[in-house]
Design a protein around this motif. Structure first.
Motif, short mmCIF file in Angstrom:
data_model
loop_
_atom_site.label_atom_id
_atom_site.label_comp_id
_atom_site.label_asym_id
_atom_site.label_seq_id
_atom_site.Cartn_x
_atom_site.Cartn_y
_atom_site.Cartn_z
N ALA A 43 1.83 9.33 -11.51
CA ALA A 43 3.08 8.56 -11.51
C ALA A 43 3.15 7.64 -10.29
CB ALA A 43 4.28 9.50 -11.53
N ALA A 44 2.72 8.15 -9.13
CA ALA A 44 2.75 7.33 -7.92
C ALA A 44 1.78 6.15 -8.01
CB ALA A 44 2.41 8.19 -6.70
N LEU A 45 0.65 6.35 -8.71
CA LEU A 45 -0.37 5.30 -8.79
C LEU A 45 -0.14 4.31 -9.93
CD1 LEU A 45 -3.70 7.25 -8.08
CD2 LEU A 45 -2.34 5.86 -6.51
N THR A 46 0.77 4.62 -10.82
CA THR A 46 1.00 3.72 -11.96
C THR A 46 1.34 2.29 -11.53
OG1 THR A 46 1.61 5.53 -13.45
CG2 THR A 46 2.42 3.32 -14.01
N PRO A 47 2.26 2.08 -10.58
CA PRO A 47 2.53 0.70 -10.15
C PRO A 47 1.36 0.05 -9.43
CG PRO A 47 3.75 2.25 -8.78
CD PRO A 47 3.18 3.03 -9.93
N VAL A 48 0.51 0.86 -8.81
CA VAL A 48 -0.67 0.31 -8.13
C VAL A 48 -1.63 -0.28 -9.15
CG1 VAL A 48 -2.64 0.84 -6.64
CG2 VAL A 48 -0.44 1.99 -6.26
N TYR A 49 -1.91 0.49 -10.18
CA TYR A 49 -2.79 -0.01 -11.23
C TYR A 49 -2.19 -1.22 -11.93
CZ TYR A 49 -6.39 3.62 -11.14
OH TYR A 49 -7.45 4.42 -10.78
N ALA A 50 -0.88 -1.19 -12.14
CA ALA A 50 -0.22 -2.31 -12.82
C ALA A 50 -0.30 -3.59 -11.99
CB ALA A 50 1.24 -1.96 -13.11
N ALA A 91 -9.49 5.49 -4.11
CA ALA A 91 -9.07 4.98 -2.80
C ALA A 91 -10.11 4.03 -2.22
CB ALA A 91 -8.82 6.15 -1.85
N GLN A 92 -11.38 4.35 -2.40
CA GLN A 92 -12.44 3.49 -1.87
C GLN A 92 -12.46 2.15 -2.58
OE1 GLN A 92 -15.76 6.34 -2.30
NE2 GLN A 92 -15.98 6.24 -0.08
N LEU A 93 -12.41 2.17 -3.91
CA LEU A 93 -12.47 0.92 -4.66
C LEU A 93 -11.21 0.08 -4.43
CD1 LEU A 93 -14.03 2.27 -7.99
CD2 LEU A 93 -15.15 0.85 -6.26
N TYR A 94 -10.07 0.75 -4.35
CA TYR A 94 -8.82 0.03 -4.06
C TYR A 94 -8.88 -0.61 -2.68
CZ TYR A 94 -3.97 -0.76 -2.75
OH TYR A 94 -2.79 -1.33 -2.30
N SER A 95 -9.33 0.15 -1.68
CA SER A 95 -9.43 -0.38 -0.33
C SER A 95 -10.37 -1.58 -0.28
CB SER A 95 -9.91 0.71 0.63
OG SER A 95 -9.92 0.26 1.96
N ASP A 133 0.80 -1.22 0.00
CA ASP A 133 0.00 0.00 0.00
C ASP A 133 0.83 1.28 0.00
OD1 ASP A 133 -2.25 -1.64 0.18
OD2 ASP A 133 -2.25 -1.58 2.38
N ALA A 134 2.14 1.16 0.13
CA ALA A 134 3.00 2.34 0.24
C ALA A 134 2.82 3.32 -0.93
CB ALA A 134 4.46 1.92 0.38
N PRO A 135 2.71 2.86 -2.18
CA PRO A 135 2.50 3.83 -3.28
C PRO A 135 1.21 4.62 -3.13
CG PRO A 135 3.22 1.71 -4.15
CD PRO A 135 2.89 1.49 -2.71
N VAL A 136 0.19 4.01 -2.56
CA VAL A 136 -1.07 4.72 -2.34
C VAL A 136 -0.88 5.82 -1.30
CG1 VAL A 136 -3.49 4.50 -1.66
CG2 VAL A 136 -2.39 2.70 -3.00
N TYR A 137 -0.15 5.52 -0.23
CA TYR A 137 0.12 6.54 0.78
C TYR A 137 0.95 7.68 0.19
CZ TYR A 137 -1.82 3.43 4.29
OH TYR A 137 -2.67 2.64 5.02
N SER A 173 -5.82 2.65 5.66
CA SER A 173 -5.93 3.71 6.68
C SER A 173 -5.87 5.07 5.98
CB SER A 173 -4.78 3.60 7.68
OG SER A 173 -4.86 2.39 8.41
N TRP A 174 -6.65 6.01 6.48
CA TRP A 174 -6.75 7.32 5.83
C TRP A 174 -6.32 8.40 6.82
CZ3 TRP A 174 -7.48 8.02 0.83
CH2 TRP A 174 -7.77 9.30 0.35
N PRO A 175 -5.26 9.16 6.50
CA PRO A 175 -4.79 10.17 7.45
C PRO A 175 -5.73 11.37 7.51
CG PRO A 175 -3.53 10.28 5.40
CD PRO A 175 -4.44 9.08 5.28
#
Length: 366
Positions: free
Chosen positions: A165-172, A204-208, A140-144, A216-218
């Motif tokens: 750019a931060a979310l690209t590896p998450v989607y992949a 964020a909701q669909l990913y979670s 989950d680090a890229p999402v944070y 966790s949401w700050p």
């Protein structure tokens, strides 16, 4: 165990941490190892646990004040509960029931607490928090990182580029992206997710919802980017909503115990409503509490206040003194923190109190 661990308890829970000795700062824990026994001794004997204890003391110091800088956060109570669990699970011979060693037991408890503290500290102490999250929550680090970038990058074009750019590896890394993100017209690309508040929140909701443990949401992100409070909304109106992001607002938002204590007690006392829509109602209740404590008036400005239903009216009458204290405390908080005139503060407190108690009493009607 309880006696020898007392020094550790005092140091970790102190509201102001004393400077560490040069030895402790280099390779020891945040407390003195002189005469250490049981859990203290296990931490002192393990360089990794000693380092974890120093990081925990650091993060606790970072988040001991609420996100608006008004006063103490709720972390002290959380820390006490964590220490109680640590004692109960890892002290004496308790650890033998589930773990190969006492150190393994302690390490697991520290990792869980460090991850929670890192999320709470993400916005104000990004580098240290991300280092911890990459260690404890690599998936989950890229999402944070994306949450941090979305919160702190003011220029819309730069924000969109950095977050995508931060979310690209998450989607992949999601095997069936279409199945996840086509639901509810969710953003099917990193670029779409980074385009606007609503799209980022829905991502964020669909990913979670795909995770075994909710994201966790700050809460600290919300004052900077108010639209991100939408992450606290319900989505499906079913038990699936339990897997939506869980914010730390109850811990990190300013504390108004007379208000939150009353509405939380009311929710516990209220009859349970039927229907899966209650899950969305529970989330709406938490969102409204967070909005109240952060004074996000847009969360209630379009809401219609109606007279309380018979059951709630009876409850409020029975607990009239506590209800009056709750409204008065919230109004005083608005005057002190947000510099509202007394009349306006009282009026807003009355509205938010009416809406929050209605949701607490009957989340199915929210």
């Amino acid at each position: 165990m309880q006696v020898c661990f007392k020094a550790f308890l005092v140091i970790v829970l102190a509201t102001v941490f004393a400077p560490l000795s040069s030895h402790a700062a280099d390779n020891g824990p945040s407390f003195s190892c002189a005469g250490a026994k049981d859990i203290e001794a296990a931490i002192c004997a393990d360089a990794g646990l000693s380092a974890a204890d120093r990081r925990l003391a650091h993060f606790y110091g970072e988040v001991k004040t609420d996100i608006l800088g008004v006063g103490p956060s709720g972390q002290l109570a959380v820390q006490r509960r964590w220490l109680k669990d640590l004692n109960g699970d890892c002290g004496a011979k308790a650890w033998v029931k589930q773990f190969k060693s006492q150190a393994e037991c302690v390490r697991g408890h520290y990792d869980t607490r460090l991850q929670d503290l890192a999320v709470s500290a993400l916005i104000q102490d990004h580098d240290a928090a991300m280092a911890e999250l990459r260690r404890t929550a690599p998936h989950d680090a890229p999402v944070y990182e994306a949450i941090y970038l979305y919160t702190t990058t003011d220029n819309p074009q730069a924000r969109a580029a950095k977050v995508a750019a931060a979310l690209t590896p998450v989607y992949a890394g999601i095997p069936d992206k279409k199945a996840v993100f086509s639901e509810l017209d969710g953003p099917e690309t990193p670029q779409a997710a980074a385009a606007a508040d609503k799209a980022f929140v829905l991502f964020a909701q669909l990913y979670s919802g795909t995770l075994d443990t909710p994201l966790s949401w700050p809460c600290a992100a919300i004052p900077h980017r108010p639209g991100l409070i939408g992450a606290l909304d319900g989505l499906w109106g079913s038990s699936r909503d339990n897997f939506l992001p869980q914010a730390d607002c109850e811990i990190m938002a300013p504390q108004v115990p007379a208000f939150t204590g009353f509405v939380d007690t009311l929710q516990g006392d209220a009859p349970q409503c039927d229907g899966t829509i209650r899950y969305a109602g529970y989330r709406q209740f938490e969102r409204l509490k967070a909005a109240a404590l952060l004074h996000r008036a847009e969360a209630w400005k379009d809401e219609k206040v109606t007279p309380p239903e018979a059951g709630l009216a009876k409850y409020l009458k029975t607990h009239a003194q506590a209800a009056a204290k709750a409204k008065a405390a919230l109004a005083q908080y608005y005057q002190t923190t947000f510099k509202l005139p007394p009349d306006r503060a009282a009026a807003e407190a009355a509205v938010i109190f009416a809406l929050t108690t209605a949701l607490a009493y009957d989340p199915c009607d929210g």
